[in-house]
Design a protein around this motif. Structure first.
Motif, PDB file in Angstrom:
ATOM      1  N   GLU A   1       2.116  -4.384  -0.817  1.00 32.82           N
ATOM      2  CA  GLU A   1       1.355  -3.232  -1.298  1.00 32.82           C
ATOM      3  C   GLU A   1      -0.073  -3.173  -0.759  1.00 32.82           C
ATOM      4  O   GLU A   1      -0.505  -2.174  -0.203  1.00 32.82           O
TER       5      GLU A   1
ATOM      6  N   THR B   1      11.068   3.439  -4.451  1.00 34.22           N
ATOM      7  CA  THR B   1      11.037   2.707  -3.184  1.00 34.22           C
ATOM      8  C   THR B   1       9.599   2.744  -2.653  1.00 34.22           C
ATOM      9  O   THR B   1       8.745   3.422  -3.232  1.00 34.22           O
ATOM     10  N   CYS B   2       9.365   2.032  -1.576  1.00 34.17           N
ATOM     11  CA  CYS B   2       8.001   1.958  -1.033  1.00 34.17           C
ATOM     12  C   CYS B   2       7.395   3.349  -0.861  1.00 34.17           C
ATOM     13  O   CYS B   2       6.263   3.598  -1.264  1.00 34.17           O
ATOM     14  N   VAL B   3       8.159   4.256  -0.266  1.00 36.30           N
ATOM     15  CA  VAL B   3       7.601   5.564   0.077  1.00 36.30           C
ATOM     16  C   VAL B   3       7.254   6.372  -1.166  1.00 36.30           C
ATOM     17  O   VAL B   3       6.159   6.927  -1.264  1.00 36.30           O
TER      18      VAL B   3
ATOM     19  N   PHE C   1       7.655  -3.179  -1.436  1.00 37.47           N
ATOM     20  CA  PHE C   1       6.435  -3.867  -0.993  1.00 37.47           C
ATOM     21  C   PHE C   1       5.676  -4.607  -2.093  1.00 37.47           C
ATOM     22  O   PHE C   1       4.632  -5.173  -1.836  1.00 37.47           O
TER      23      PHE C   1
ATOM     24  N   VAL D   1      -0.518  -2.379   2.869  1.00 35.13           N
ATOM     25  CA  VAL D   1      -0.330  -0.966   3.203  1.00 35.13           C
ATOM     26  C   VAL D   1      -1.594  -0.189   2.884  1.00 35.13           C
ATOM     27  O   VAL D   1      -2.033   0.672   3.635  1.00 35.13           O
TER      28      VAL D   1
ATOM     29  N   LEU E   1       4.257   4.932  -2.749  1.00 29.42           N
ATOM     30  CA  LEU E   1       3.045   5.183  -1.965  1.00 29.42           C
ATOM     31  C   LEU E   1       2.558   6.616  -2.153  1.00 29.42           C
ATOM     32  O   LEU E   1       1.356   6.861  -2.273  1.00 29.42           O
TER      33      LEU E   1
ATOM     34  N   LEU F   1       7.954   3.668   5.650  1.00 32.99           N
ATOM     35  CA  LEU F   1       6.753   3.213   4.957  1.00 32.99           C
ATOM     36  C   LEU F   1       5.516   3.343   5.838  1.00 32.99           C
ATOM     37  O   LEU F   1       4.502   3.920   5.444  1.00 32.99           O
ATOM     38  N   THR F   2       5.587   2.812   7.054  1.00 33.95           N
ATOM     39  CA  THR F   2       4.398   2.836   7.908  1.00 33.95           C
ATOM     40  C   THR F   2       4.124   4.250   8.422  1.00 33.95           C
ATOM     41  O   THR F   2       2.981   4.611   8.664  1.00 33.95           O
TER      42      THR F   2
ATOM     43  N   CYS G   1      13.148  -3.874   4.755  1.00 33.22           N
ATOM     44  CA  CYS G   1      13.600  -3.029   5.870  1.00 33.22           C
ATOM     45  C   CYS G   1      14.327  -3.873   6.910  1.00 33.22           C
ATOM     46  O   CYS G   1      15.377  -3.483   7.410  1.00 33.22           O
TER      47      CYS G   1
ATOM     48  N   GLY H   1       7.183  -2.805   8.529  1.00 35.18           N
ATOM     49  CA  GLY H   1       7.480  -2.265   7.206  1.00 35.18           C
ATOM     50  C   GLY H   1       7.560  -3.390   6.193  1.00 35.18           C
ATOM     51  O   GLY H   1       7.119  -4.505   6.458  1.00 35.18           O
TER      52      GLY H   1
END
Lengths: 435, 453
Positions: free
Chosen positions: A68, B121-123, B154, A71, B126, A102-103, A43, A39
Motif C-alpha cells: 500500500e 482488490t488493489c484497484v 497490496f 503505491v 486505490l 494497479l500500477t 499479480c 504490481g
C-alpha cells in the motif's frame, strides 16, 4: 457481422484472463529471460501458479511486490530494487517489465524509470524493456501480442536501427500467436524447415515449455529464442505471422527493415494447411516434401471416417479471439453448426470475420450450450458443460485437468487430423450412449 | 471484554491466549514469492460453499485465480462460480459503485444465495470506492447479507489476508444465526478447508466418538452454520496460524475454549480427538475417544507394516507452511522417515519450536529461498524425496527427485488414520516408481558404444 455482447452487469465464470499473463507467457519464449510484474505480489503469484498448472513446467516470473505505502509514495523504488536484485543475482539476457492494473491506475511513470536504470547500468548486451499492460483492457492474446511488439522494438533498438548488411534468402521469421501450444510451434517450425528454410521463431515456447529435462536450477527461462538469434531476424527474407494478433509485431519488422510479412489467421483445417504449404512451396521454390502428400491424404481420409459423427452436430466455442477463429474454421470444414462463438474481448480481426461473435464469459457459453453437442473452452468449462448437457473438450488456457494439452498439436494436416479424431471420439462416445 | 476466567474455561484452553504477532517482513522486490492478502482472504472464505463470492476489480484478480484450490463441497456449488465486476477503463475513471450495486442485485436475483461476499482488490481500494457503503445499502435493500471483505492484495501477505477474513467472519457472521439444536459435544473446526475431502474423514471419526461438528470454518461450510459457531463447546484450530486470532476472539467474547491441533499422523489425530473430548468435559466421550484411538492405532499399525518396512530410514525434505511444517513431521516420523530439511518461512516462532521438539538439530531449517534452497538441502543432506506444494513440484521433477504434493492442490486426503495409510502408500509408490530408473538412463546415442570390427 456485428459483434454482440452479453448485457449482464457482472462477469460470471470469466473466460478472460489479465493482459499481464499474456506478457509473462510471451517472455517464457525468450532464452534466459525474466518477466517482472510491476504490481502487488499476488499479480505474479497468480500468473505463475496458473501457467505452472497449464504447462506443468516451472515458470520464470518476478514481482516488484508493491504494498500500500509503496503505491502511495514511490512505487518506482520497488521497481528499481527488483531490477537490481534480478540483475545482480541472475544476469538475465532479457528483462521485460510489465505493468498491471494497479500500477496503471496509480499512474506511475515506470517506463522512464526503466530507461533510466538501463542508462545508469549501461546494459549493452542485455535487453531491458517495459510494456504497459493494464488488466482493464484486452485479455491474454492482446497482452501477448503487445509484448511481442515491444520485444521486437527492443530488439530493433539493440540492432541500432542499422539495416542489415546481408539478407538471407532461405531464412524466415516466425511469429506464433499466443494460443499455439509448445507442440504447435514445434510442428510449424518443423514444417517450415522441411522446405529447406531456416526459421527464427519469436517468441519460441516450443523450446522452453515443452518439457525438457535440463538439470541445474535457474529462476530464469531455460529455453526460448536466444537474444542473438532474435537480432538476426533483420536478415530474414520474410516474416510469417500466425494469428491475426501477430500482424502488428510483423509490421514492425516491415517498417524497420523492409521485411515483408505474410499473415495466416490460423493453421488448423484443410484449407488453412493447404494455403500454408502452398506458400512455403512458393517462397522456398522447393516442391512439398512427400510426407505432406501422405499427411493430406490421411487427413482427408480421417475427415471422411469422422464425418458421420460430426454431421448434424452443434458446438459452442469459447476461446481467445485468434484461437476461436481458427477453431471455428476447421469445425466448419467438418460441418459443425456453430451455435455460438464466444470470446473475452474484441480485436480488429473480429471486426472482419463473417461469423457472428459474442464478447462474453463461460456463463454465456452455458446458456447458449443448452441442447448443443459440443463445448470447447478452457478447463473452467468442465463444470458448466455437463450442466448444459454438452460434451466438453478442453482447449486454450488454462487446461489443467488434462495431460499433454500444452504439447498437443492442432496445426497443419497432422494436427488437424489429431483434433478431428479427438473431438470425433467425444462425439462418437456420446452417440454410443444413445444420446 | 475481559476473558471470562471465572467460568473456569480459560484454564482448559491449550493454545496461547493471545497469539504473538510479529510484523510481517516486507517482501523483497525481485525475490518475492507467494500470494497476496486478497489471495488469503479468498482461500479462507470461498470454501463456504453456498455463498456467492464477488471480486470487485479488474479481471486478473479472479480470472487468474479461480478454481485453483482443492476444497470440496458435499452439496452446493455456488462458491465454485467465478463472479467479478471485471472493471474496464471507463469503470475505473468514472467509478464503479453503480456497477457493484447492479452486480450484487443480479447475483441475488438470479442465484438467491444466503449471502454474497464482496472482495476489495488493489484497484478498487486505490480509487477509494465505498464498498462497505454499497454492501450495507444492498443488504438492507435485498434482505440478504452482503459482506464486504476489505483485503486488497497490496496490504500484505497471504497470511494477513487469512487473518482479515477471520475478522470478517467474527464481525459480520458469527453470532448472526442460532442452530436448530445443540448438544454438549459440539465442536467447531477452524481453518480446515476440506482439501481432497479430508474434513469428511475427520467428521466420521468424531461421530464415532460421539462428537459432532457444529460449524465447519470453512471447508464444506454453509453460510448459516458459520453464523451459529458461537454456540459450540470448543474450537479446534486446524491449520493456519492466521485464524488463531479468530479462536482467541471467540474465546474472549463467547468463552469458547480452543486448542491448536492437526490430523496429520495417527498420534496427532489421537491427540486432537482427545483434546476435543476433554474440552467437552464429558467423561464418556473421553472414554469413547480412548477406545477409538486404541482400536484405530492398532488397525493402522498392522496395515502400515509393509509400507513402514519400505520407508524406514528414508530421508525427506519437507517444505510447507504453518501447522503442516510440524504436524507432517510427526506423520513422517511415524512412518520411519527421517526429516532432514524443513521449510520455516511461513511458520511462527511457536511452529518452529514445535518443529524443534520433533526433530531437534537433526534437520536443516530453510527459512527462505524457495526452490534453490530446497535443492541445496536435498543435495547436502542426501534426501530421497521432497514433500512440498505444487509450486515447487516441477523444480523437483526436473532434477528427478521423487516428489509428494502436500498442499492445497493435491487430490489425495492425508488426514486422520486412513489418511496416514494413504500417505504411506503414496510415498512408497512415488519412491519405487520405475520412472526414476528410466529417466536416469542415458539415451543409446549418449552411451559409449564399442563397435566390434
Amino acid at each position: 457481422m456485428p459483434i454482440k455482447s452479453a448485457t449482464k452487469p457482472v462477469s460470471v465464470n470469466p473466460l478472460k484472463v489479465g493482459q499481464p499473463l499474456g506478457g509473462v507467457l510471451a517472455l517464457q519464449g525468450m532464452y534466459r529471460s525474466m518477466p517482472l510484474l510491476h504490481g502487488a505480489q499476488g499479480c505474479s503469484a497468480f500468473s505463475k501458479a496458473l501457467l505452472t498448472r497449464h504447462f506443468r513446467e516451472p515458470i520464470a516470473v518476478q514481482t516488484s511486490a508493491l504494498q500500500e505505502m509503496d503505491v502511495i509514495f514511490d512505487a518506482d523504488r520497488n521497481l528499481e530494487e527488483a531490477l537490481d536484485h534480478i540483475w545482480s543475482k541472475h544476469h538475465p539476457d532479457v528483462i521485460g517489465v510489465i505493468s498491471t492494473a494497479l500500477t496503471e491506475v496509480a499512474g506511475v511513470d515506470f517506463q522512464s524509470r526503466v530507461k533510466a536504470f538501463k542508462r545508469e547500468r549501461a546494459l549493452k548486451d542485455s535487453l531491458l524493456f517495459s510494456i504497459s499492460l493494464p488488466d482493464f483492457h484486452g485479455s491474454l492474446e492482446t497482452g501477448y501480442s503487445s509484448t511481442v511488439e515491444s520485444l521486437m522494438d527492443a530488439v530493433l533498438g539493440l540492432a541500432g536501427g542499422k539495416s542489415p548488411k546481408k539478407q538471407r534468402r532461405t531464412q524466415v521469421n516466425l511469429l506464433p500467436a499466443s494460443y499455439l501450444t509448445a507442440g504447435d510451434v514445434m510442428e510449424i517450425k518443423d514444417i517450415i524447415a522441411s522446405f529447406g528454410l531456416e526459421v527464427i521463431t519469436l517468441p519460441d515456447i516450443s523450446t522452453s515449455l515443452s518439457g525438457h529435462l535440463l538439470t541445474g536450477f535457474s529462476p530464469l527461462t531455460r529455453g526460448g529464442t536466444p537474444l542473438d538469434s532474435a537480432c538476426q531476424m533483420l536478415e530474414s527474407s520474410c516474416t510469417i505471422a500466425i494469428g491475426a494478433s501477430m500482424e502488428r509485431p510483423a509490421r514492425r519488422l516491415t517498417h524497420a527493415a523492409g521485411i515483408p510479412y505474410h499473415l495466416f489467421t490460423g493453421l488448423s483445417g484443410l484449407a488453412a494447411s493447404d494455403a500454408f504449404i502452398h506458400f512455403l512451396q512458393k517462397i522456398s521454390r522447393e516442391p512439398a516434401p512427400v510426407r505432406f502428400r501422405w499427411q493430406r491424404e490421411n487427413l482427408l481420409d480421417s475427415m471422411l471416417d469422422a464425418h458421420f459423427y460430426y454431421s448434424g452436430a452443434s458446438a459452442v466455442v469459447a476461446l481467445e479471439p485468434d484461437h476461436m477463429l481458427s477453431t471455428a474454421a476447421w469445425l466448419e470444414e467438418m460441418g459443425v453448426e456453430l451455435k455460438r462463438l464466444i470470446t473475452p474481448c474484441s480485436t480488429p480481426a473480429l471486426q472482419k470475420t463473417e461469423r457472428e461473435v459474442w464478447i462474453g464469459d463461460l456463463d454465456d457459453a452455458e446458456e447458449s450450450a443448452q441442447g448443443v453437442d459440443l463445448w470447447i473452452s478452457n478447463s473452467h468449462g468442465r463444470k458448466g458443460a455437463p450442466r448444459a448437457g454438452a460434451s466438453f473438450v478442453p482447449a486454450g488456457l488454462p487446461v489443467y485437468d488434462e495431460l499433454g494439452a500444452h504439447t498437443s498439436v492442432s496445426v497443419g494436416y497432422r494436427g488437424t487430423m489429431e483434433w478431428v479424431n479427438k473431438v470425433g471420439n467425444v462425439l462418437l462416445t456420446e452417440r454410443g450412449k444413445g444420446g | 471484554m475481559e476473558p471470562a476466567v471465572s467460568n473456569g474455561r480459560l484454564e482448559v484452553s491449550c493454545g496461547k491466549k493471545i497469539p504473538k504477532s510479529t510484523p510481517c517482513p516486507r517482501p523483497v522486490p525481485g525475490e518475492a514469492s507467494g500470494g497476496c492478502s486478497f489471495d488469503g482472504a479468498q482461500i479462507t472464505l470461498i470454501p463456504i460453499a453456498d455463498a456467492a463470492h464477488l471480486v470487485h476489480g479488474p479481471i486478473a484478480c479472479l480470472g487468474n485465480s479461480w478454481e485453483s484450490r482443492g476444497s470440496l463441497s458435499s452439496g452446493p456449488e455456488l462458491s465454485a462460480y467465478g463472479f467479478t465486476t471485471d472493471l474496464g477503463e471507463q469503470d475505473i475513471i468514472f467509478g464503479s459503485e453503480q456497477k457493484l450495486h447492479e452486480s450484487i442485485r443480479y447475483i441475488v436475483s438470479r442465484f438467491a444465495p444466503p449471502a454474497v461476499f464482496v472482495y476489495t482488490t488493489c484497484v478498487t481500494a486505490l480509487t477509494g470506492e465505498d464498498i462497505e457503503g454499497v454492501c450495507k445499502a444492498e443488504s438492507e435493500q435485498l434482505g440478504t447479507p452482503i459482506i464486504p471483505v476489505n483485503s486488497p492484495g497490496f496490504v500484505g501477505s497471504k497470511n494477513l489476508g487469512t487473518r482479515l477474513a477471520g475478522d470478517v467472519l467474527f464481525q459480520h457472521i458469527i453470532g448472526s444465526t442460532e442452530p436448530e439444536q445443540t448438544t454438549s459435544h459440539d465442536i467447531n473446526l477452524i481453518g480446515e478447508y476440506n482439501i481432497a475431502g479430508e474434513m469428511w474423514h475427520i467428521e466420521r471419526l468424531m461421530q464415532q466418538a460421539g462428537m459432532s461438528i457444529l460449524s465447519r470454518i470453512t471447508g464444506d461450510g454453509r453460510f448459516r452454520e458459520v453464523g451459529w459457531a458461537h454456540r459450540a463447546k470448543a474450537n479446534m484450530v486446524v491449520c493456519s496460524r492466521a485464524l488463531l486470532g479468530l479462536a482467541v476472539q471467540m474465546e474472549r467474547k463467547y468463552g469458547i475454549p480452543y486448542f491448536e491441533g492437526s490430523f496429520y499422523g495417527a498420534k496427532e489425530t489421537s491427540y486432537s480427538l482427545r483434546q476435543m473430548a476433554y474440552l467437552t468435559g464429558d467423561r464418556d466421550v473421553e472414554r469413547r475417544v480412548d477406545k477409538l484411538a486404541a482400536r484405530e492405532e492398532m488397525r493402522l499399525s498392522l496395515e502400515l507394516e509393509p509400507y513402514r518396512k519400505q520407508l524406514k530410514g528414508k530421508r525427506a525434505v519437507l517444505y510447507t507452511g504453518g501447522v503442516k511444517s510440524w504436524s507432517v513431521i510427526t506423520a513422517l516420523q511415524e512412518l520411519g522417515i527421517k526429516v532432514v530439511g524443513v521449510g520455516t518461512n511461513k511458520s511462527t516462532a511457536e511452529d518452529v519450536s514445535r518443529i524443534a521438539d520433533r526433530i531437534g538439530d537433526d534437520a536443516e531449517y530453510i527459512p527462505e529461498g524457495g526452490a534453490r534452497q530446497i535443492l541445496k538441502t536435498v543435495r547436502s543432506r542426501k534426501a530421497d524425496m521432497v514433500i512440498a506444494g505444487g509450486r515447487n513440484m516441477y523444480m523437483a521433477l526436473k532434477e528427478q527427485i521423487p516428489f509428494v504434493d502436500i498442499n492445497q492442490e493435491r487430490h489425495k486426503a492425508y488426514a486422520g488414520y486412513d489418511g496416514l495409510l494413504s500417505l504411506a502408500k503414496q510415498l512408497v509408490h512415488t519412491l519405487q516408481h520405475p520412472v526414476w530408473e528410466l529417466t536416469a538412463k542415458l539415451a543409446p546415442w549418449e552411451e559409449e558404444t564399442e563397435f566390434a570390427d
